[in-house]
Design an enzyme around this catalytic site. Structure first.
Site, mmCIF file in Angstrom:
data_model
loop_
_atom_site.group_PDB
_atom_site.id
_atom_site.type_symbol
_atom_site.label_atom_id
_atom_site.label_comp_id
_atom_site.label_asym_id
_atom_site.label_seq_id
_atom_site.Cartn_x
_atom_site.Cartn_y
_atom_site.Cartn_z
ATOM 1 N N ARG A 147 0.815 -1.214 0.000
ATOM 2 C CA ARG A 147 0.000 0.000 0.000
ATOM 3 C C ARG A 147 0.850 1.265 0.000
ATOM 4 N NH1 ARG A 147 -4.816 -0.967 4.334
ATOM 5 N NH2 ARG A 147 -5.674 0.877 3.327
ATOM 6 N N VAL A 189 6.000 2.628 -3.300
ATOM 7 C CA VAL A 189 6.767 1.674 -4.102
ATOM 8 C C VAL A 189 6.005 0.364 -4.285
ATOM 9 C CG1 VAL A 189 8.865 0.279 -4.161
ATOM 10 C CG2 VAL A 189 8.987 2.683 -3.483
ATOM 11 N N GLY A 190 5.520 -0.194 -3.190
ATOM 12 C CA GLY A 190 4.819 -1.473 -3.270
ATOM 13 C C GLY A 190 3.585 -1.425 -4.148
ATOM 14 N N CYS A 245 20.626 6.520 0.063
ATOM 15 C CA CYS A 245 21.293 7.125 1.227
ATOM 16 C C CYS A 245 22.305 6.176 1.865
ATOM 17 C CB CYS A 245 20.273 7.573 2.260
ATOM 18 S SG CYS A 245 19.502 6.218 3.160
ATOM 19 N N TYR A 296 18.782 5.195 9.298
ATOM 20 C CA TYR A 296 18.039 4.559 8.203
ATOM 21 C C TYR A 296 19.009 3.887 7.235
ATOM 22 C CZ TYR A 296 14.864 4.091 4.206
ATOM 23 O OH TYR A 296 14.126 3.600 3.154
ATOM 24 N N LYS A 352 19.420 -0.134 6.101
ATOM 25 C CA LYS A 352 19.382 -0.596 4.714
ATOM 26 C C LYS A 352 20.667 -1.337 4.329
ATOM 27 C CE LYS A 352 15.280 0.545 3.414
ATOM 28 N NZ LYS A 352 14.320 -0.523 3.050
ATOM 29 N N PRO A 389 17.030 2.181 -5.152
ATOM 30 C CA PRO A 389 16.383 3.276 -5.886
ATOM 31 C C PRO A 389 16.944 4.631 -5.487
ATOM 32 C CG PRO A 389 14.790 1.866 -4.712
ATOM 33 C CD PRO A 389 16.148 1.555 -4.181
ATOM 34 N N THR A 390 16.904 5.552 -6.423
ATOM 35 C CA THR A 390 17.212 6.942 -6.128
ATOM 36 C C THR A 390 15.976 7.601 -5.508
ATOM 37 O OG1 THR A 390 18.144 8.964 -7.063
ATOM 38 C CG2 THR A 390 16.502 7.792 -8.415
ATOM 39 N N ASN A 391 15.950 8.920 -5.404
ATOM 40 C CA ASN A 391 14.773 9.623 -4.870
ATOM 41 C C ASN A 391 13.569 9.375 -5.768
ATOM 42 O OD1 ASN A 391 16.109 11.197 -2.667
ATOM 43 N ND2 ASN A 391 17.266 12.000 -4.394
ATOM 44 N N LEU A 392 12.448 9.071 -5.152
ATOM 45 C CA LEU A 392 11.249 8.680 -5.894
ATOM 46 C C LEU A 392 10.118 9.686 -5.709
ATOM 47 C CD1 LEU A 392 11.268 4.944 -4.768
ATOM 48 C CD2 LEU A 392 12.071 5.836 -6.980
ATOM 49 N N HIS A 425 9.305 13.749 1.667
ATOM 50 C CA HIS A 425 10.535 14.046 0.943
ATOM 51 C C HIS A 425 10.397 15.384 0.206
ATOM 52 C CE1 HIS A 425 11.097 9.635 1.506
ATOM 53 N NE2 HIS A 425 12.337 10.028 1.694
#
Length: 310
Positions: free
Chosen positions: A13, A16-17, A110, A137, A141, A164-167, A180
């Site tokens: 939800r 990304v997902g 990051c 964070y 990761k 991934p980069t910034n989304l 963000h």
């Protein structure tokens, strides 16, 4: 992935997902096992073990995480480290325990050192100090990446990691306290336009450069790599192009139609000076992004007006 394979998307939800789920549905996949955070607390080891024992998914996309921008990362440092470690440890380990064919772990750009050479190559991981504002964070990761590598090495699991980069895109977070930079700017400019404000205040100097990828492009890349990549090393996912925050603000100002001025609050942190991904490895596997930044932000702003503030 076989069309009838059982696919579990952790975090379906989230931005990304949900994009991965949309992409897979568009491709004809229909055997999904999905749980909301209320139905399954991924921080609960016993609950996650029971879920995997009952469902036994074939493929796992690990897109669930506690996320936020500079303010949230810097404020909830312990929470970001603790909760993300719990989530990924539980899902990765149970994927091993119950014989998942392949798992894809989604990290974040990051993870790279604050002052790493640009653009950021995959091999720069762990070569320098992290950006202090999001270090907890990032450490979580990095632990996820290393856990996937270690389970490959010890147990021969086909677990891969993508960064991934910034989304930005559908289902983004527009809360000014923990969003963000791009969605925050969309909200700021929209509200300033509605309120006929004279200016919009932006954190920092506006000089840091950032790369932005539409989440639908990310989802396409994730599914592509699930089918075409099975190596232990992580893969960057991005556009290979960046933009200064000031220029991003001017672009969003133009798209929104705000007539006032920009003011930069230089007492606020800039974060990492530059964060551009080297996507040569991704391109070598035959994938490249399709959605341009102006095109993507324009579409996102139309959705924002009808779905977020309507």
């Amino acid at each position: 992935m076989e069309k009838d394979a059982k696919i579990y998307i952790a975090g379906h939800r989230g931005m990304v997902g949900s994009a991965i789920l949309r992409n897979l549905k568009d491709k004809g996949f229909n055997n999904f096992v999905l749980r909301t955070s209320k139905e399954l607390d991924l921080k609960d080891q016993q609950a996650v073990a029971q879920f995997f024992a009952e469902e036994k998914p074939d493929y796992v996309f690990l897109a669930a995480a506690k996320v936020g921008g500079i303010h949230a990362n810097n404020t909830y440092r312990g929470q970001f480290l603790y909760e993300n470690l719990l989530i990924q440890n539980n899902v990765i380990h149970q994927s091993y325990e119950y014989g998942v064919k392949k798992l894809q772990f989604l990290g974040s750009s990051c993870i790279y050192p604050k002052l790493a050479p640009q653009p950021l190559k995959e091999e720069y991981l762990l070569t320098g100090e992290l950006e202090p504002t999001n270090e907890p964070y990032a450490i979580a990761k990095i632990a996820g990446i290393k856990m996937c590598e270690a389970y490959r090495s010890q147990y021969d699991c086909n677990f891969i990691s993508v960064m991934p980069t910034n989304l930005y895109g559908p289902n983004d977070n527009y809360d000014l306290n923990n969003s963000h930079v791009l969605p925050a700017l969309i909200r700021k400019f929209h509200e300033a336009k509605e309120n006929k404000a004279e200016f919009v205040e932006i954190w920092g100097t506006g000089s840091p450069k950032r790369e932005f990828l539409h989440v639908d492009d990310l989802a396409e890349a994730c599914v592509y790599l699930m089918d075409n990549y099975s190596e232990p090393e992580l893969v960057n996912i991005g556009t290979g192009e960046d933009i200064a925050i000031k220029d991003l603000a001017l672009l969003i100002k133009d798209i929104v139609g705000f007539a006032g001025e920009l003011r930069f609050d230089t007492s606020k942190p800039d974060g990492t000076p530059r964060k551009l991904m080297d996507v040569g490895k991704l391109h070598s596997y035959g994938w490249k992004h399709k959605i341009g930044l102006r095109e993507g932000i324009s579409a996102v702003y139309e959705k924002f007006k009808t779905e977020v503030v309507a």
